[in-house]
Design a protein around this motif. Structure first.
Motif, mmCIF file in Angstrom:
data_model
loop_
_atom_site.group_PDB
_atom_site.id
_atom_site.type_symbol
_atom_site.label_atom_id
_atom_site.label_comp_id
_atom_site.label_asym_id
_atom_site.label_seq_id
_atom_site.Cartn_x
_atom_site.Cartn_y
_atom_site.Cartn_z
ATOM 1 N N GLU A 230 -46.369 -15.984 -14.723
ATOM 2 C CA GLU A 230 -46.629 -14.813 -13.883
ATOM 3 C C GLU A 230 -48.008 -14.900 -13.235
ATOM 4 O O GLU A 230 -48.178 -14.601 -12.043
ATOM 5 C CB GLU A 230 -46.530 -13.545 -14.729
ATOM 6 C CG GLU A 230 -46.844 -12.270 -13.966
ATOM 7 C CD GLU A 230 -46.892 -11.065 -14.868
ATOM 8 O OE1 GLU A 230 -47.437 -10.019 -14.442
ATOM 9 O OE2 GLU A 230 -46.384 -11.147 -16.008
ATOM 10 N N ALA A 231 -49.005 -15.315 -14.008
ATOM 11 C CA ALA A 231 -50.348 -15.466 -13.444
ATOM 12 C C ALA A 231 -50.380 -16.556 -12.375
ATOM 13 O O ALA A 231 -51.049 -16.411 -11.346
ATOM 14 C CB ALA A 231 -51.348 -15.779 -14.551
ATOM 15 N N GLY A 232 -49.649 -17.657 -12.607
ATOM 16 C CA GLY A 232 -49.574 -18.706 -11.591
ATOM 17 C C GLY A 232 -48.911 -18.222 -10.320
ATOM 18 O O GLY A 232 -49.340 -18.556 -9.208
ATOM 19 N N ALA A 233 -47.844 -17.407 -10.452
ATOM 20 C CA ALA A 233 -47.209 -16.833 -9.268
ATOM 21 C C ALA A 233 -48.163 -15.887 -8.546
ATOM 22 O O ALA A 233 -48.154 -15.796 -7.310
ATOM 23 C CB ALA A 233 -45.930 -16.101 -9.669
ATOM 24 N N GLY A 234 -48.999 -15.191 -9.310
ATOM 25 C CA GLY A 234 -50.004 -14.336 -8.681
ATOM 26 C C GLY A 234 -51.011 -15.131 -7.874
ATOM 27 O O GLY A 234 -51.467 -14.680 -6.816
ATOM 28 N N VAL A 235 -51.388 -16.325 -8.359
ATOM 29 C CA VAL A 235 -52.293 -17.190 -7.603
ATOM 30 C C VAL A 235 -51.641 -17.603 -6.285
ATOM 31 O O VAL A 235 -52.292 -17.621 -5.228
ATOM 32 C CB VAL A 235 -52.674 -18.418 -8.442
ATOM 33 C CG1 VAL A 235 -53.470 -19.420 -7.604
ATOM 34 C CG2 VAL A 235 -53.489 -18.001 -9.650
ATOM 35 N N VAL A 236 -50.352 -17.937 -6.326
ATOM 36 C CA VAL A 236 -49.645 -18.326 -5.103
ATOM 37 C C VAL A 236 -49.608 -17.167 -4.113
ATOM 38 O O VAL A 236 -49.780 -17.352 -2.900
ATOM 39 C CB VAL A 236 -48.224 -18.817 -5.449
ATOM 40 C CG1 VAL A 236 -47.443 -19.137 -4.181
ATOM 41 C CG2 VAL A 236 -48.287 -20.044 -6.341
ATOM 42 N N VAL A 237 -49.375 -15.956 -4.616
ATOM 43 C CA VAL A 237 -49.381 -14.782 -3.738
ATOM 44 C C VAL A 237 -50.749 -14.603 -3.087
ATOM 45 O O VAL A 237 -50.857 -14.323 -1.882
ATOM 46 C CB VAL A 237 -48.986 -13.518 -4.533
ATOM 47 C CG1 VAL A 237 -49.208 -12.254 -3.705
ATOM 48 C CG2 VAL A 237 -47.527 -13.601 -4.957
ATOM 49 N N THR A 238 -51.808 -14.762 -3.871
ATOM 50 C CA THR A 238 -53.155 -14.624 -3.327
ATOM 51 C C THR A 238 -53.419 -15.667 -2.251
ATOM 52 O O THR A 238 -53.988 -15.360 -1.189
ATOM 53 C CB THR A 238 -54.187 -14.744 -4.449
ATOM 54 O OG1 THR A 238 -53.929 -13.761 -5.445
ATOM 55 C CG2 THR A 238 -55.593 -14.551 -3.918
ATOM 56 N N LYS A 239 -53.027 -16.906 -2.500
ATOM 57 C CA LYS A 239 -53.216 -17.949 -1.492
ATOM 58 C C LYS A 239 -52.426 -17.647 -0.219
ATOM 59 O O LYS A 239 -52.938 -17.851 0.899
ATOM 60 C CB LYS A 239 -52.781 -19.306 -2.062
ATOM 61 C CG LYS A 239 -53.700 -19.850 -3.141
ATOM 62 C CD LYS A 239 -53.245 -21.220 -3.607
ATOM 63 C CE LYS A 239 -54.210 -21.790 -4.644
ATOM 64 N NZ LYS A 239 -53.794 -23.127 -5.120
ATOM 65 N N PHE A 240 -51.219 -17.159 -0.369
ATOM 66 C CA PHE A 240 -50.422 -16.816 0.809
ATOM 67 C C PHE A 240 -51.063 -15.673 1.581
ATOM 68 O O PHE A 240 -51.121 -15.696 2.823
ATOM 69 C CB PHE A 240 -49.002 -16.435 0.374
ATOM 70 C CG PHE A 240 -48.168 -15.859 1.483
ATOM 71 C CD1 PHE A 240 -47.688 -16.667 2.500
ATOM 72 C CD2 PHE A 240 -47.889 -14.510 1.528
ATOM 73 C CE1 PHE A 240 -46.934 -16.137 3.542
ATOM 74 C CE2 PHE A 240 -47.135 -13.960 2.549
ATOM 75 C CZ PHE A 240 -46.656 -14.778 3.560
ATOM 76 N N GLN A 241 -51.555 -14.665 0.892
ATOM 77 C CA GLN A 241 -52.206 -13.554 1.567
ATOM 78 C C GLN A 241 -53.475 -13.992 2.281
ATOM 79 O O GLN A 241 -53.750 -13.548 3.402
ATOM 80 C CB GLN A 241 -52.512 -12.455 0.551
ATOM 81 C CG GLN A 241 -51.270 -11.766 -0.013
ATOM 82 C CD GLN A 241 -51.598 -10.792 -1.121
ATOM 83 O OE1 GLN A 241 -52.702 -10.783 -1.662
ATOM 84 N NE2 GLN A 241 -50.631 -9.964 -1.491
ATOM 85 N N VAL A 242 -54.252 -14.870 1.644
ATOM 86 C CA VAL A 242 -55.469 -15.368 2.277
ATOM 87 C C VAL A 242 -55.131 -16.184 3.516
ATOM 88 O O VAL A 242 -55.764 -16.037 4.580
ATOM 89 C CB VAL A 242 -56.285 -16.197 1.266
ATOM 90 C CG1 VAL A 242 -57.399 -16.952 1.963
ATOM 91 C CG2 VAL A 242 -56.856 -15.290 0.189
ATOM 92 N N ALA A 243 -54.128 -17.059 3.414
ATOM 93 C CA ALA A 243 -53.732 -17.875 4.566
ATOM 94 C C ALA A 243 -53.202 -16.999 5.699
ATOM 95 O O ALA A 243 -53.539 -17.225 6.875
ATOM 96 C CB ALA A 243 -52.673 -18.892 4.136
ATOM 97 N N SER A 244 -52.399 -15.993 5.373
ATOM 98 C CA SER A 244 -51.864 -15.107 6.403
ATOM 99 C C SER A 244 -52.972 -14.307 7.071
ATOM 100 O O SER A 244 -52.975 -14.125 8.304
ATOM 101 C CB SER A 244 -50.826 -14.153 5.787
ATOM 102 O OG SER A 244 -49.739 -14.872 5.247
ATOM 103 N N ALA A 245 -53.923 -13.834 6.274
ATOM 104 C CA ALA A 245 -55.038 -13.079 6.847
ATOM 105 C C ALA A 245 -55.865 -13.952 7.792
ATOM 106 O O ALA A 245 -56.297 -13.498 8.863
ATOM 107 C CB ALA A 245 -55.918 -12.511 5.730
ATOM 108 N N ALA A 246 -56.095 -15.205 7.412
ATOM 109 C CA ALA A 246 -56.858 -16.110 8.282
ATOM 110 C C ALA A 246 -56.106 -16.384 9.575
ATOM 111 O O ALA A 246 -56.704 -16.398 10.667
ATOM 112 C CB ALA A 246 -57.153 -17.415 7.541
#
Length: 554
Positions: A230-246
């Motif tokens: 679950e924590a690893g999936a949370g890291v993936v979500v964070t990376k996706f959100q950061v990439a989308s925001a950029a």
């Protein structure tokens, strides 16, 4: 046989008792003196240790203050925009310095790494620099340690115990319920009740190993692994959100630059037009009101240019922040994003089930289900193998001199056995916890369905944006050509007196709108492709499509 006079036997016995009393008193006096000196020595050692630690801490604080003053003076000399990096010589020093910074709430220093970024390099830079990714990765590492912690329950326990005490040996026959806060006295009463004290000592080594748990520890390990996933999936979500925001910030800055370009061209045209109007007014070929209106239109065009430049700089600052380079001077390289794609080729996107948010929600459901499985194994007996070897000594015993003194253990024992433990009435608490976990699982499954609904809705919106942006892009050249012809003819008609300055101003406004729409037509098509990729949770197909884009209409 002659009888002995009275008192003949009592005298030696009394002398013996007196000698024993004197001996015991001397032993107790020496013991008190020894332990008094020992306590005094320990007290002096503690005071000395306290002084040493205090002086060391004061020295460390002095060094830290000197280091911080040096760093602050260096930072003042370099400017307030940069923070000096913390020097460290070894990996241990780096770890301690970073931990100290975290405790003091300090942030990592930001370096001025400005430059020109493409859409791909923007995403890569944000994934490398943005702090929230490092924070979530650290959290994942912390949670992953729970797996190791759960596995340690398979290990046996081995405890060592030692005790030295002095007290009275009065004993009472009776029953006490555990746990006890009253010291227990074992053995029979050795003499009359009093406050005479004796020495006692105890040492033991205890071994315990849970050999059968009916799968409880295995389920705990699986639950810990589920939390790690679950924590690893949370890291993936964070990376996706950061990439989308950029990526979104990249498009916003690029659109603001095109707006500035159109407003600047409009201001230049209005300046030329105002100059020509003033020439006609000075020659008494046009009324003075035309010059005033031309000046007003020029001022309005300049205001719009200033506002567009302000918006561009605001979006530039936001773009730098999304890259993890806040405060840096950054710019964007448009690449093919300003061209209208020659062919409508949409990126190939994965199913919604592979969206990072959906995967994270599915991982949460698995974690809750793993906790439920642990509770199912809780209501089981647990079997332990135990063993101990121990020794005791007491001054109340009269077996030998060492036992009588009681300083050291003198009576050894050992024991081995098997223990079965079953909390029969815990079923009520376990069932209550199971009902709570079941409710949580229902709630998380409902959230998963909600996530899927939102993603499908965003995909439908993105499809509508792609269709509308494609049609607007096809119409943008036509609108621009018509607006340019209208502006040129309005100027010509005004020069010969066939229209007013208001007609020219309206033609200029129409041309500005057409120029902005034309400049943003291709960008809107690419932005709709990005929205579709974000709805499916994968930006890689979109970035590949941009890198392999064919030349289109500029």
């Amino acid at each position: 046989m002659k009888a002995r006079p009275p008192g003949t036997l009592e005298a030696p016995r009394a002398c013996g008792r007196l000698c024993r009393c004197v001996t015991d008193s001397m032993i107790q006096a020496h013991a008190r003196l020894f332990f008094g000196l020992l306590n005094f020595s320990l007290l002096k050692f503690h005071v000395f240790l306290f002084l040493v630690v205090a002086s060391a801490n004061s020295g460390v604080r002095a060094q830290d203050s000197a280091r911080s003053s040096d760093q602050s003076s260096g930072a003042t000399a370099e400017g307030n925009s940069l923070r000096p990096a913390i020097p460290s010589s070894t990996a241990l020093d780096k770890m301690l310095e970073s931990e100290r910074n975290l405790q003091q709430g300090e942030l990592s220093p930001l370096r001025d790494q400005g430059g020109v970024f493409s859409i791909s390099s923007s995403v890569a830079t944000a994934l490398k620099n943005y702090p929230s990714i490092a924070a979530h990765e650290a959290r994942q590492k912390a949670i992953s340690s729970k797996v190791t912690l759960a596995k340690t329950e398979y290990l046996p326990k081995f405890d060592l115990f030692a005790q030295e005490l002095r007290g009275s040996d009065n004993n009472v026959l009776g029953i006490l319920f555990p746990p006890l806060s009253i010291p227990q006295v074992s053995g029979r009463q050795s003499g009359p009740i009093g406050f005479d004290s004796v020495w006692a000592s105890n040492v033991s080594a205890f071994f315990s190993w849970e050999v059968v748990d009916f799968g409880l520890r295995h389920e705990k390990v699986k639950a810990a692994r589920a939390e790690t996933s679950e924590a690893g999936a949370g890291v993936v979500v964070t990376k996706f959100q950061v990439a989308s925001a950029a990526a979104d910030a990249f498009f916003a800055l690029l659109a603001a630059k095109q707006e500035v370009q159109a407003q600047k061209a409009n201001a230049d045209r209005m300046r030329v037009f105002a100059t020509s109007v003033h020439a006609l007014v000075d020659a008494d070929l046009r009324p003075g009101v035309d010059a005033s209106r031309a000046d007003a239109e020029l001022a309005l065009a300049q205001d719009k240019l200033i506002l567009s430049e302000q918006e561009r700089e605001v979006r530039r600052a936001h773009f730098a922040e999304t890259l993890g380079l806040a405060g840096s001077n950054v710019d964007v390289d448009e690449g093919p994003l300003l061209t209208i794609p020659a062919d409508r080729v949409e990126p190939k996107l994965p199913p919604f089930e592979f969206h990072p948010v959906a995967l994270h929600q599915a991982a949460i459901i698995k974690t809750v289900n793993a906790r439920r499985q642990v509770l199912k194994k809780e209501y089981r007996p647990r079997i332990y193998m135990e063993g101990a070897i121990f020794s005791r000594g007491s001054g109340a015993e009269l077996r030998n001199y060492v036992a009588k003194i009681g300083y050291l253990p003198s009576v050894p024992n050992w024991a081995v056995g098997v223990k079965a433990q079953f909390h029969t009435l815990s079923i009520f608490a376990i069932r209550a916890q199971e009902r709570d976990v079941i409710s949580q699982e229902v709630q998380e499954r409902a959230k998963y369905d909600e996530v899927m609904q939102v993603l499908k809705g965003k995909d439908a919106e993105a499809r509508a944006l792609i269709d509308g942006a494609s049609r607007l892009a096809a119409n943008a050249p036509i609108l621009l050509k018509a607006a340019q012809d209208t502006e040129m003819r309005a100027r010509t008609r005004y020069g010969v007196g066939l229209c007013t300055v208001v007609d020219v101003a309206e033609a200029e406004k129409l041309l500005v709108q057409a120029q902005v729409k034309f400049n943003l037509a291709g960008l809107a098509v690419w932005k709709s492709y990005l929205s579709a990729a974000e709805a499916h949770g994968d930006l890689s197909p979109f970035l590949q499509l941009v890198s392999s884009a064919k030349p289109g209409i500029k």
